[in-house]
Design a protein around this motif. Structure first.
Motif, short mmCIF file in Angstrom:
data_model
loop_
_atom_site.label_atom_id
_atom_site.label_comp_id
_atom_site.label_asym_id
_atom_site.label_seq_id
_atom_site.Cartn_x
_atom_site.Cartn_y
_atom_site.Cartn_z
N ARG A 13 0.84 -1.22 0.00
CA ARG A 13 0.00 0.00 0.00
C ARG A 13 0.86 1.25 0.00
O ARG A 13 0.61 2.20 -0.73
CB ARG A 13 -0.95 -0.01 1.20
CG ARG A 13 -1.75 1.29 1.39
CD ARG A 13 -2.68 1.53 0.21
NE ARG A 13 -3.36 2.79 0.31
CZ ARG A 13 -2.93 3.94 -0.22
NH1 ARG A 13 -1.78 3.99 -0.90
NH2 ARG A 13 -3.64 5.05 -0.09
N LYS B 275 -10.48 -5.64 -3.11
CA LYS B 275 -10.65 -6.20 -4.45
C LYS B 275 -9.33 -6.08 -5.19
O LYS B 275 -8.62 -5.09 -5.06
CB LYS B 275 -11.74 -5.42 -5.20
CG LYS B 275 -12.18 -6.05 -6.48
CD LYS B 275 -13.30 -5.36 -7.25
CE LYS B 275 -14.02 -4.22 -6.63
NZ LYS B 275 -15.01 -3.61 -7.53
N LYS C 280 -5.16 -4.01 -10.52
CA LYS C 280 -5.73 -2.83 -9.87
C LYS C 280 -6.26 -3.27 -8.51
O LYS C 280 -7.08 -4.18 -8.40
CB LYS C 280 -6.87 -2.24 -10.70
CG LYS C 280 -7.47 -1.01 -10.08
CD LYS C 280 -8.57 -0.43 -10.95
CE LYS C 280 -9.15 0.78 -10.25
NZ LYS C 280 -10.23 1.37 -11.04
N THR D 141 -8.09 -2.37 -4.84
CA THR D 141 -8.94 -1.48 -4.05
C THR D 141 -8.64 -1.77 -2.58
O THR D 141 -8.80 -2.90 -2.11
CB THR D 141 -10.44 -1.74 -4.34
OG1 THR D 141 -10.68 -1.50 -5.73
CG2 THR D 141 -11.32 -0.81 -3.50
N TRP D 142 -8.18 -0.73 -1.89
CA TRP D 142 -7.77 -0.84 -0.48
C TRP D 142 -8.91 -0.43 0.45
O TRP D 142 -9.79 0.32 0.06
CB TRP D 142 -6.55 0.04 -0.22
CG TRP D 142 -5.34 -0.40 -0.98
CD1 TRP D 142 -4.92 0.06 -2.20
CD2 TRP D 142 -4.40 -1.40 -0.60
NE1 TRP D 142 -3.77 -0.59 -2.58
CE2 TRP D 142 -3.42 -1.49 -1.61
CE3 TRP D 142 -4.28 -2.22 0.53
CZ2 TRP D 142 -2.35 -2.37 -1.54
CZ3 TRP D 142 -3.21 -3.10 0.60
CH2 TRP D 142 -2.27 -3.17 -0.42
N GLY E 273 -10.13 3.16 0.86
CA GLY E 273 -10.84 3.78 -0.25
C GLY E 273 -9.99 4.04 -1.48
O GLY E 273 -10.51 4.38 -2.53
N HIS E 274 -8.68 3.88 -1.36
CA HIS E 274 -7.78 4.16 -2.49
C HIS E 274 -7.86 3.03 -3.51
O HIS E 274 -7.84 1.86 -3.14
CB HIS E 274 -6.36 4.32 -1.98
CG HIS E 274 -5.42 4.81 -3.02
ND1 HIS E 274 -5.52 6.06 -3.57
CD2 HIS E 274 -4.37 4.22 -3.63
CE1 HIS E 274 -4.56 6.22 -4.47
NE2 HIS E 274 -3.85 5.11 -4.52
N ASN E 275 -7.95 3.39 -4.80
CA ASN E 275 -8.01 2.36 -5.83
C ASN E 275 -7.45 2.81 -7.18
O ASN E 275 -7.78 2.23 -8.21
CB ASN E 275 -9.45 1.86 -6.01
CG ASN E 275 -10.35 2.90 -6.63
OD1 ASN E 275 -9.96 4.07 -6.80
ND2 ASN E 275 -11.55 2.52 -6.97
N SER E 276 -6.61 3.83 -7.19
CA SER E 276 -6.12 4.32 -8.48
C SER E 276 -4.75 3.77 -8.86
O SER E 276 -4.25 4.09 -9.93
CB SER E 276 -6.10 5.85 -8.50
OG SER E 276 -5.27 6.34 -7.48
#
Length: 115
Positions: free
Chosen positions: A37, A72, A82, A84-85, A88-91
């Motif tokens: 992360r 995800k 990709k 999804t943490w 909320g970060h997922n970019s």
């Protein structure tokens, strides 16, 4: 595609805080979720386009200041994942080669420390 960068299986263990990839060449990568992360490859996490592709392998070796969970993990074509943490970060799109390179950098750090 080079088998060194071709994932055969991916396993996320939020309870053990581990991200594991088995590669086409038989190598197994195990990285901490904290380090993964904190080394998010997106432009906002890296601090600008000039920092793209850079990462800090030391972050995989320190005591985590918090736990992260992967909600995800979706393939992006054949070249990236990709994530999804839970914050909320997922970019961030983690290229397979980047994941393998991070693993090899962490291993070099361990060898330098032990050697």
């Amino acid at each position: 595609m080079d088998t060194r960068y071709k994932p055969v299986s991916v396993d996320v263990s939020n309870s053990e805080q581990l991200f594991k990839v088995e590669w086409g060449d038989g190598h197994i990568t195990e990285l901490s979720l904290f380090g993964l992360r904190k080394n998010c490859p997106c432009v906002s996490c890296r601090g600008g386009h000039s920092e793209m592709g850079k990462y800090e392998p030391e972050l995989f070796k320190i005591e985590p200041t918090r736990k992260y969970e992967i909600l995800k993990a979706e393939p992006v074509g054949n070249h990236a994942l990709k994530i999804t943490w839970d914050d909320g970060h997922n970019s961030g799109m983690y290229r397979w080669q980047l994941i393998r390179d991070m693993d090899e950098a962490v291993q070099r750090l361990s060898e330098e420390k032990d050697g």
